[in-house]
Design a protein around this motif. Structure first.
Motif, PDB file in Angstrom:
ATOM      1  N   UNK A  34       6.472 -17.527  -5.878  1.00  0.00           N
ATOM      2  CA  UNK A  34       5.748 -16.830  -4.811  1.00  0.00           C
ATOM      3  C   UNK A  34       4.259 -16.931  -5.100  1.00  0.00           C
ATOM      4  N   UNK A  35       3.483 -17.208  -4.031  1.00  0.00           N
ATOM      5  CA  UNK A  35       2.034 -17.251  -4.209  1.00  0.00           C
ATOM      6  C   UNK A  35       1.383 -16.627  -2.987  1.00  0.00           C
ATOM      7  N   UNK A  36       0.583 -15.628  -3.228  1.00  0.00           N
ATOM      8  CA  UNK A  36      -0.110 -14.909  -2.144  1.00  0.00           C
ATOM      9  C   UNK A  36       0.824 -14.563  -0.977  1.00  0.00           C
ATOM     10  N   UNK A  37       1.984 -14.062  -1.324  1.00  0.00           N
ATOM     11  CA  UNK A  37       2.882 -13.559  -0.293  1.00  0.00           C
ATOM     12  C   UNK A  37       3.746 -14.610   0.371  1.00  0.00           C
ATOM     13  N   UNK A  38       3.679 -15.857  -0.074  1.00  0.00           N
ATOM     14  CA  UNK A  38       4.512 -16.894   0.545  1.00  0.00           C
ATOM     15  C   UNK A  38       5.313 -17.622  -0.532  1.00  0.00           C
ATOM     16  N   UNK A  39       6.476 -18.115  -0.137  1.00  0.00           N
ATOM     17  CA  UNK A  39       7.271 -18.895  -1.091  1.00  0.00           C
ATOM     18  C   UNK A  39       6.719 -20.316  -1.126  1.00  0.00           C
ATOM     19  N   UNK A  85       7.808 -10.459   6.852  1.00  0.00           N
ATOM     20  CA  UNK A  85       6.432 -10.163   6.457  1.00  0.00           C
ATOM     21  C   UNK A  85       6.331  -8.684   6.125  1.00  0.00           C
ATOM     22  N   UNK A  86       5.429  -8.410   5.185  1.00  0.00           N
ATOM     23  CA  UNK A  86       5.181  -7.002   4.865  1.00  0.00           C
ATOM     24  C   UNK A  86       3.686  -6.800   4.624  1.00  0.00           C
ATOM     25  N   UNK A  87       3.089  -5.932   5.416  1.00  0.00           N
ATOM     26  CA  UNK A  87       1.688  -5.572   5.207  1.00  0.00           C
ATOM     27  C   UNK A  87       1.642  -4.088   4.892  1.00  0.00           C
ATOM     28  N   UNK A  88       0.980  -3.716   3.773  1.00  0.00           N
ATOM     29  CA  UNK A  88       0.911  -2.294   3.413  1.00  0.00           C
ATOM     30  C   UNK A  88       0.007  -1.537   4.371  1.00  0.00           C
ATOM     31  N   UNK A  89      -1.118  -2.175   4.693  1.00  0.00           N
ATOM     32  CA  UNK A  89      -1.992  -1.588   5.701  1.00  0.00           C
ATOM     33  C   UNK A  89      -2.606  -2.776   6.428  1.00  0.00           C
ATOM     34  N   UNK A  90      -3.319  -2.484   7.490  1.00  0.00           N
ATOM     35  CA  UNK A  90      -3.965  -3.587   8.198  1.00  0.00           C
ATOM     36  C   UNK A  90      -4.810  -4.373   7.189  1.00  0.00           C
ATOM     37  N   UNK A  91      -4.512  -5.612   7.035  1.00  0.00           N
ATOM     38  CA  UNK A  91      -5.221  -6.412   6.038  1.00  0.00           C
ATOM     39  C   UNK A  91      -4.368  -7.594   5.644  1.00  0.00           C
ATOM     40  N   UNK A  92      -4.605  -8.100   4.447  1.00  0.00           N
ATOM     41  CA  UNK A  92      -3.825  -9.241   3.971  1.00  0.00           C
ATOM     42  C   UNK A  92      -2.395  -8.784   3.715  1.00  0.00           C
ATOM     43  N   UNK A  93      -1.403  -9.423   4.296  1.00  0.00           N
ATOM     44  CA  UNK A  93      -0.019  -9.000   4.047  1.00  0.00           C
ATOM     45  C   UNK A  93       0.414  -9.337   2.618  1.00  0.00           C
ATOM     46  N   UNK A  94       1.242  -8.435   2.030  1.00  0.00           N
ATOM     47  CA  UNK A  94       1.745  -8.671   0.684  1.00  0.00           C
ATOM     48  C   UNK A  94       2.802  -9.772   0.706  1.00  0.00           C
ATOM     49  N   UNK A  95       3.530  -9.858   1.814  1.00  0.00           N
ATOM     50  CA  UNK A  95       4.468 -10.971   2.012  1.00  0.00           C
ATOM     51  C   UNK A  95       4.236 -11.524   3.419  1.00  0.00           C
ATOM     52  N   UNK A 150       1.260 -11.318  -6.258  1.00  0.00           N
ATOM     53  CA  UNK A 150       1.718 -12.312  -5.285  1.00  0.00           C
ATOM     54  C   UNK A 150       2.784 -11.736  -4.343  1.00  0.00           C
ATOM     55  N   UNK A 151       3.350 -10.576  -4.689  1.00  0.00           N
ATOM     56  CA  UNK A 151       4.299  -9.951  -3.772  1.00  0.00           C
ATOM     57  C   UNK A 151       5.730  -9.885  -4.283  1.00  0.00           C
ATOM     58  N   UNK A 152       5.947 -10.091  -5.566  1.00  0.00           N
ATOM     59  CA  UNK A 152       7.303 -10.114  -6.109  1.00  0.00           C
ATOM     60  C   UNK A 152       7.961  -8.724  -6.063  1.00  0.00           C
ATOM     61  N   UNK A 195      22.214 -16.948  -9.836  1.00  0.00           N
ATOM     62  CA  UNK A 195      21.247 -16.374 -10.766  1.00  0.00           C
ATOM     63  C   UNK A 195      19.897 -16.941 -10.375  1.00  0.00           C
ATOM     64  N   UNK A 196      18.978 -16.084  -9.926  1.00  0.00           N
ATOM     65  CA  UNK A 196      17.701 -16.567  -9.390  1.00  0.00           C
ATOM     66  C   UNK A 196      16.529 -15.918 -10.104  1.00  0.00           C
ATOM     67  N   UNK A 197      15.589 -16.766 -10.538  1.00  0.00           N
ATOM     68  CA  UNK A 197      14.331 -16.231 -11.057  1.00  0.00           C
ATOM     69  C   UNK A 197      13.311 -16.200  -9.937  1.00  0.00           C
ATOM     70  N   UNK A 198      12.473 -15.174  -9.923  1.00  0.00           N
ATOM     71  CA  UNK A 198      11.328 -15.151  -9.014  1.00  0.00           C
ATOM     72  C   UNK A 198      10.085 -15.078  -9.877  1.00  0.00           C
ATOM     73  N   UNK A 199       9.217 -16.069  -9.727  1.00  0.00           N
ATOM     74  CA  UNK A 199       8.001 -16.099 -10.544  1.00  0.00           C
ATOM     75  C   UNK A 199       6.784 -16.169  -9.627  1.00  0.00           C
ATOM     76  N   UNK A 200       5.612 -15.896 -10.197  1.00  0.00           N
ATOM     77  CA  UNK A 200       4.388 -15.934  -9.411  1.00  0.00           C
ATOM     78  C   UNK A 200       3.322 -15.070 -10.044  1.00  0.00           C
ATOM     79  N   UNK A 201       2.082 -15.300  -9.605  1.00  0.00           N
ATOM     80  CA  UNK A 201       0.961 -14.566 -10.181  1.00  0.00           C
ATOM     81  C   UNK A 201       1.072 -13.080  -9.908  1.00  0.00           C
ATOM     82  N   UNK A 202       0.280 -12.353 -10.664  1.00  0.00           N
ATOM     83  CA  UNK A 202       0.200 -10.922 -10.425  1.00  0.00           C
ATOM     84  C   UNK A 202      -0.335 -10.677  -9.016  1.00  0.00           C
TER      85      UNK A 202
END
Ligand SMILES: Nc1ncnc2c1ncn2[C@@H]1O[C@H](COP(=O)(O)OP(=O)(O)OP(=O)(O)O)[C@@H](O)[C@H]1O
Ligand SMILES: [Mg+2]
Lengths: 302, 228
Positions: B210-215, B8-18, B39-41, B30-37
């Motif tokens: 990835x979506x909202x910090x989760x796979x 897990x990664x939280x930048x500050x107290x709040x919603x974690x980025x991952x 989302x924590x990529x 060879x791995x692609x990582x996709x997800x919304x802007x």
């Protein structure tokens, strides 16, 4: 450390200065001004110290005795004086020697005049001790001590010259230390500013270096080199200037003012710069080092 | 090769980025990582580079526990990982050759090796004739090739790419992706963050969503469709 790394840091440090010309020149100029001032005071203080020393060596306390003292008693007085820590040298001058001195100095060329006194020493009562001091400032207390000794008729001292000189010397030292301290702070501040600008200009490059796997040392070293080179340049310029100026000014004073020139004994430039050069260079490079390292710690958290 | 355990990664107290991410990437994948802007990529990429430390969990790369790497050993660790970005991040005051050589100078490679490796990289990315050009004289695609050459010149085991085609037109995007595929075929593990779903679908590689910090999706080669 690899030689490549060293070369890289040097080259980059020099390039930093090139990219950051205005600030580098401003810092080097300020540094030059600081070290110039420092050098100036150093020269003044060294010369004055030299002159005070000379005064101390030539200024003597002279002690005359009550008439009718035996050699034994005179010797006792001499021993008591010699025991004092501040006494560098205590010379006995007999009445005959004093007469010889007078003859040489005042009757030169008028030997027939002096001959008239022969056999009847006109300064018969002038046997004395000439006392030379290690430290002129101790003169007053020594005189007081000697005056208290039995058999002493008179103590002659030369307080004024020596005290004025050493007071003046101390004043110069304090003033110069104060000014130099202020200037050094300004120099550190300017070097720090230069390095800060350098860092902000190269922020992107630094970020890239870190991603590529550059060590902290490699990221930082060019800025340290930059600071040190500015410091070095800031030391060499005033040294050269002072060297040229010192020779000229001393020559000028000795030429134009025969009178002062013979009174003041200037310390030869080689001896002055033998002491001043390493101090100035260390000062310049040191300030560059401190300024840049301090800034790097503040702005370049790797 | 790359393992994430409950990261897990939280930048500050709040919603974690991952949030509690578990992931395993094998050597040579060879791995692609996709997800919304948002989302924590990019956060994930930064964790892998040890630019950031996770607030929780363990990351193991190449057998090394990242939390056990001392600050001073980070540079050495990063030399095993090549990285490219959407904005290329080339040094503007240095030409193509110098940009690539820079990566070797930085780690203290002898110049004899630099003179050998840089031309090799240049011909691999097809830029040998332009070695004296400056970044501003190159197209976006060409700049990204320089960035890739720089990332690979020290022969890292892993190549991370955060939206390498984000600033490129379709043709250039394809060429860069083909280049990455070629690099992967020679044994380098490649992780690519991208928004270009069209390319992702055609290339038929493993895709992690990835979506909202989760796979939320991890599809094997060729199984990906953007319904997840
Ligand atoms: N330095 C930071 N400080 C605080 N919050 C951050 C920081 N960097 C990213 N975030 C937040 O963390 C979340 C994930 O960001 P991240 O950059 O990883 O997203 P992303 O998936 O790469 O998005 P994009 O596709 O737009 O690049 C976002 O909500 C973002 O606002
Ligand atoms: Mg991103």
């Amino acid at each position: 450390m690899k030689i490549n790394t060293l070369v890289y840091s040097l080259v980059q440090g020099i390039k930093n200065i090139g990219r950051n010309k205005m600030f580098s020149i401003a810092s080097a100029a300020t540094m030059s001004a600081c070290i110039f001032m420092f050098g100036l005071f150093y020269i003044l203080v060294t010369n004055f110290t030299g002159m005070v020393k000379e005064a101390e060596e030539s200024v003597a306390v002279t002690v005359f005795f009550d008439s009718g003292l035996t050699d034994e008693q005179i010797k006792t007085i001499g021993n008591q004086i010699t025991k004092r820590a501040e006494v560098a040298n205590c010379v006995y001058v007999s009445a005959d020697e004093a007469w010889e001195y007078v003859k040489e100095n005042y009757f030169e060329g008028k030997e027939e005049l002096a001959a008239a006194f022969e056999g009847d020493n006109p300064v018969a009562n002038s046997a004395h001790y000439e006392i030379y001091l290690d430290d002129v400032e101790m003169q007053a207390s020594l005189v007081q001590y000697i005056e208290g000794l039995a058999g002493v008729r008179e103590v002659k001292k030369s307080e004024a010259v020596a005290n004025t000189l050493s007071d003046f010397n101390r004043l110069i030292s304090y003033v110069s230390a104060g000014i130099i301290l202020i200037l050094l702070c300004v120099a550190v501040f300017l070097i720090s500013n230069t390095v800060t600008v350098g860092i902000s200009v190269r922020r992107e490059e630094i970020a890239i270096m870190k991603l590529i796997g550059a060590t902290d040392f490699l990221v930082r070293a060019p800025f340290v080199v930059e600071g040190m080179i500015i410091g070095l340049v800031g030391a060499v310029i005033p040294l050269v200037l002072l060297y040229i100026l010192y020779g000229r000014i001393v020559g000028y004073i000795n030429d134009r003012f025969d009178f002062i020139g013979s009174m003041l004994n200037f310390i030869p430039e080689n001896r002055i710069f033998h002491g001043l050069t390493p101090i100035a260079v260390l000062l310049g490079v040191g300030i560059g080092l401190i300024g840049s390292i301090w800034t790097i710690r503040k702005h370049l958290k790797v | 090769m790359i393992t994430l355990e409950h990261v897990s990664k939280a930048y500050s107290a709040g919603v974690p980025a991952l949030n509690d991410v578990n992931l395993e990437i094998e050597e040579g994948e060879f791995v692609f990582i996709v997800g919304d802007s948002g989302s924590g990529k990019s956060t994930l990429i930064k964790l892998l580079l040890k630019e950031l430390d996770p607030t929780e969990g363990t990351i193991i790369i190449n057998g090394k526990y990242l939390n056990k790497i001392h600050r001073r050993q980070i540079p050495k660790f990063r030399r095993n990982i090549g990285v490219v970005f959407q904005d290329f991040r080339l040094l503007k005051d240095r030409n193509v050759y110098e940009n690539i050589a820079f990566a070797q100078k930085v780690i203290g490679e002898p110049s004899s090796r630099i003179r050998k490796r840089v031309p090799m990289m240049l011909s691999m990315v097809g830029l040998a004739p332009k070695y004296r050009s400056y970044p501003r004289q190159l197209s976006g695609g060409e700049q990204q090739r320089v960035a890739i050459a720089r990332a690979l010149v020290n022969e890292p085991k892993i190549l991370l790419a955060d939206e390498p085609t984000g600033n490129l037109d379709n043709n250039n995007a394809w060429e860069i992706m083909k280049l990455l595929e070629e690099i992967n075929s020679k044994g380098t593990t490649v992780v690519v963050v991208t928004h270009n779903l069209e390319i992702v679908k055609v290339m038929k590689k493993r895709v992690i969503t990835v979506k909202k910090g989760a796979i939320v999706g991890d599809s094997k080669k060729g199984d990906y469709s953007d319904e997840d």
